[in-house]
Write a protein that holds these residues in place. Structure first.
Motif, mmCIF file in Angstrom:
data_model
loop_
_atom_site.group_PDB
_atom_site.id
_atom_site.type_symbol
_atom_site.label_atom_id
_atom_site.label_comp_id
_atom_site.label_asym_id
_atom_site.label_seq_id
_atom_site.Cartn_x
_atom_site.Cartn_y
_atom_site.Cartn_z
ATOM 1 N N GLU A 240 0.849 -1.189 0.000
ATOM 2 C CA GLU A 240 0.000 0.000 0.000
ATOM 3 C C GLU A 240 0.882 1.236 0.000
ATOM 4 O OE1 GLU A 240 -4.214 -0.984 2.275
ATOM 5 O OE2 GLU A 240 -2.751 0.352 3.191
ATOM 6 N N ILE A 241 0.492 2.233 -0.757
ATOM 7 C CA ILE A 241 1.120 3.557 -0.668
ATOM 8 C C ILE A 241 0.007 4.539 -0.323
ATOM 9 C CG2 ILE A 241 2.429 5.360 -1.812
ATOM 10 C CD1 ILE A 241 3.671 3.309 -3.600
ATOM 11 N N ARG A 242 0.058 5.036 0.894
ATOM 12 C CA ARG A 242 -0.961 5.983 1.361
ATOM 13 C C ARG A 242 -0.498 7.416 1.130
ATOM 14 N NH1 ARG A 242 -0.893 1.807 5.261
ATOM 15 N NH2 ARG A 242 0.507 2.945 6.666
ATOM 16 N N ASN A 243 -1.436 8.313 0.956
ATOM 17 C CA ASN A 243 -1.155 9.741 0.744
ATOM 18 C C ASN A 243 -0.479 10.011 -0.593
ATOM 19 O OD1 ASN A 243 -2.198 11.349 2.707
ATOM 20 N ND2 ASN A 243 -0.420 11.259 4.025
ATOM 21 N N PHE A 244 -0.731 9.181 -1.587
ATOM 22 C CA PHE A 244 -0.114 9.399 -2.895
ATOM 23 C C PHE A 244 -0.896 10.480 -3.632
ATOM 24 C CE2 PHE A 244 1.127 8.571 -7.255
ATOM 25 C CZ PHE A 244 2.473 8.267 -7.114
ATOM 26 N N GLY A 306 1.491 -8.847 -12.673
ATOM 27 C CA GLY A 306 2.087 -8.726 -13.997
ATOM 28 C C GLY A 306 2.646 -7.361 -14.321
ATOM 29 N N GLY A 307 2.950 -6.572 -13.295
ATOM 30 C CA GLY A 307 3.476 -5.237 -13.528
ATOM 31 C C GLY A 307 2.429 -4.243 -13.984
ATOM 32 N N ASN A 308 1.145 -4.630 -13.883
ATOM 33 C CA ASN A 308 0.063 -3.754 -14.333
ATOM 34 C C ASN A 308 -0.794 -3.248 -13.176
ATOM 35 O OD1 ASN A 308 0.648 -4.116 -17.161
ATOM 36 N ND2 ASN A 308 -0.233 -6.178 -16.984
ATOM 37 N N GLY A 309 -0.311 -3.355 -11.961
ATOM 38 C CA GLY A 309 -1.058 -2.894 -10.808
ATOM 39 C C GLY A 309 -0.969 -1.394 -10.629
ATOM 40 N N GLN A 310 -1.639 -0.904 -9.608
ATOM 41 C CA GLN A 310 -1.668 0.538 -9.366
ATOM 42 C C GLN A 310 -0.281 1.097 -9.065
ATOM 43 O OE1 GLN A 310 -4.546 0.801 -6.156
ATOM 44 N NE2 GLN A 310 -6.181 1.343 -7.594
ATOM 45 N N ILE A 311 0.575 0.303 -8.423
ATOM 46 C CA ILE A 311 1.906 0.795 -8.051
ATOM 47 C C ILE A 311 2.931 0.502 -9.134
ATOM 48 C CG2 ILE A 311 3.755 0.628 -6.338
ATOM 49 C CD1 ILE A 311 1.617 -0.154 -4.283
#
Length: 448
Positions: A240-244, A306-311
């Motif tokens: 998770e990356i919060r505050n992005f 597969g490298g296609n996620g949100q991050i």
């Protein structure tokens, strides 16, 4: 611990031999149980002068503000439980539960190096079924499994200084600001921005194998040898990356999430031990352990989408990379036991423990070689079968590690990473650490 693990592969005192050398079960009669716990307290803190530069290229750097992060390690309690049973004159079985590996470090939130490390945690527990066979002529062999469950967590703050600076500078110049004014406005924007926070958690199960040999050379001298296979944990979980910040929407932020995995190499190791009864009441012990920590070359976080996620669609895959390149290590141990009375024994030990962390020291694991000095005592009642061991030890680090941590490329782990515009990533964390540690343990054993 009382003898700094000296000769542990050749000294089966109780059921803990399931861990140190399963072949030692052949020298235990009947049923045996051992249980206890150790406490380890490491003091690790960056010294004055620790600093970090943010990832804004150019001759006028932006330095990170903050503190030295405080003492990063809390005391850890490590319990254990072992059981052995004599099936026949030549066959013994055993089982153990223990913590084979572990790591814990947590900086304060305003740590100056927070873009490189915040919290690092690895908790592992192993379940160890074992069996030993004796030929009745002084030679024993044992084998065991270590079924390891591990869970880990990695956190840090994300450094978006370069992106924020570029966006704010372009907008200021479009609004009519001079380059000097735009630079000042962009630097203020970097200082005012809230840092995104990355949090990765995962777990996995893996298995290693251990084989051991024990040989009675004479009635006073015994030799032991054990070897353990390596494995690789793949800690699967979520990032998770919060505050992005939301692109094109100033002041708005969101939470990005993605399924990820973190491969973690566990080394092969081999241990040799010797026990020699020098006098009727004095026993000396010695040993050496070799571990192939060079298996641990990098700490990477990979996408499971597969490298296609949100991050990963923003950062690429692997999502993050840390060059480790640990080295193979030796540990040498020397100890002695004085049987002061039929019930009381006093122990002392020394170990030279080589750190696997070599060229690429990091804020997550600031380490160096250490000396280990220990003292212990044992009370044993032969009639009842009860025994109690207690020990204390101190770790003396050979030096205060000093290093500069950088971001490196995954494809070329010796080369500094590049920013999206092709410029070399100028960010770094530089520090020297003050390290010390002590440990204590108690073990209760009973033979039936």
């Amino acid at each position: 611990m009382g003898t700094a693990n000296a000769g542990a592969a050749a000294n089966p005192e109780n059921a803990t031999t399931v861990l140190f050398n399963p072949a030692g079960m052949s020298q235990l009669s009947g049923t045996n149980i051992s249980f206890g716990a150790a406490v380890l307290d490491i003091d690790a803190e960056a010294k004055e002068g620790a600093e970090a530069r943010r990832n804004l290229p150019g001759p006028a750097p932006i330095m990170a503000d903050g503190t030295r992060g405080g003492d990063i390690a809390d005391p850890a309690i490590l319990p254990n439980l072992y059981l052995t049973h004599e099936v026949s004159e030549s066959i013994d079985v055993g089982f153990g539960v223990h913590a084979p590996y572990g790591l814990a470090a947590d900086y304060e939130d305003d740590f100056v190096g927070r873009y490189f490390a915040d919290e690092t945690e690895l908790t592992a527990i192993a379940f160890t079924p074992s069996v030993s066979v004796s030929n009745g002529q002084g030679l024993s062999m044992g084998v065991g499994l270590n079924v390891i469950y591990a869970e880990g967590r990695l956190t840090r703050y994300q450094d978006l200084a370069g992106r924020i600076y570029q966006t704010a500078s372009e907008q200021a110049q479009l609004g009519g600001a001079s380059p000097q004014q735009a630079d000042q406005i962009a630097r203020q924007a970097v200082s005012a921005a809230q840092d995104p926070y990355a949090d990765i958690e995962g777990d996995d199960i893996a298995v290693t194998f251990r084989v051991g040999f024990l040989y009675e050379l004479t009635d006073r001298t015994q030799l032991g040898l054990t070897a353990q296979t390596g494995t690789e944990l793949n800690l699967k979980g979520d990032a998770e990356i919060r505050n992005f910040p939301v692109p094109g929407q100033p002041g708005m932020s969101t939470t990005l999430s993605e399924k990820v995995e973190v491969p973690l190499a566990i080394p092969e190791s081999a241990t040799f031990g010797i026990r020699h009864q020098l006098l009727d009441d004095v026993t000396i012990l010695a040993g050496a352990t070799y571990a192939r920590w060079s298996r641990f070359e990098e700490l990477d976080i990979y996408s499971r989408e597969g490298g296609n996620g949100q991050i990963s669609s923003i950062s690429g895959d692997p999502i993050t990379h840390v060059t480790e390149k640990w080295k193979n290590t030796w540990q040498f141990n020397l100890g002695s036991v004085w049987q002061a009375t039929p019930q009381w024994a006093l122990k002392a030990g020394y170990a030279w423990d080589e750190s696997p962390v070599d060229q690429y020291l990091t804020a997550r694991i600031p380490s160096s070689d250490r000396h280990w000095l220990t003292l212990g005592a044992q009370w044993k009642d032969a009639q009842s079968g009860w025994a109690v061991d207690a020990a204390v030890g101190t770790l003396l680090f050979t030096d205060d590690p000093s290093f500069i941590e950088r971001n490196y490329q995954h494809e070329n782990p010796d080369q500094v990473a590049r920013l999206s515009n092709g410029a070399e990533d100028p960010s770094y964390y530089s520090a020297e650490y003050d390290l010390s540690a002590w440990s204590a343990a108690i073990e209760v054993s009973k033979s039936f």
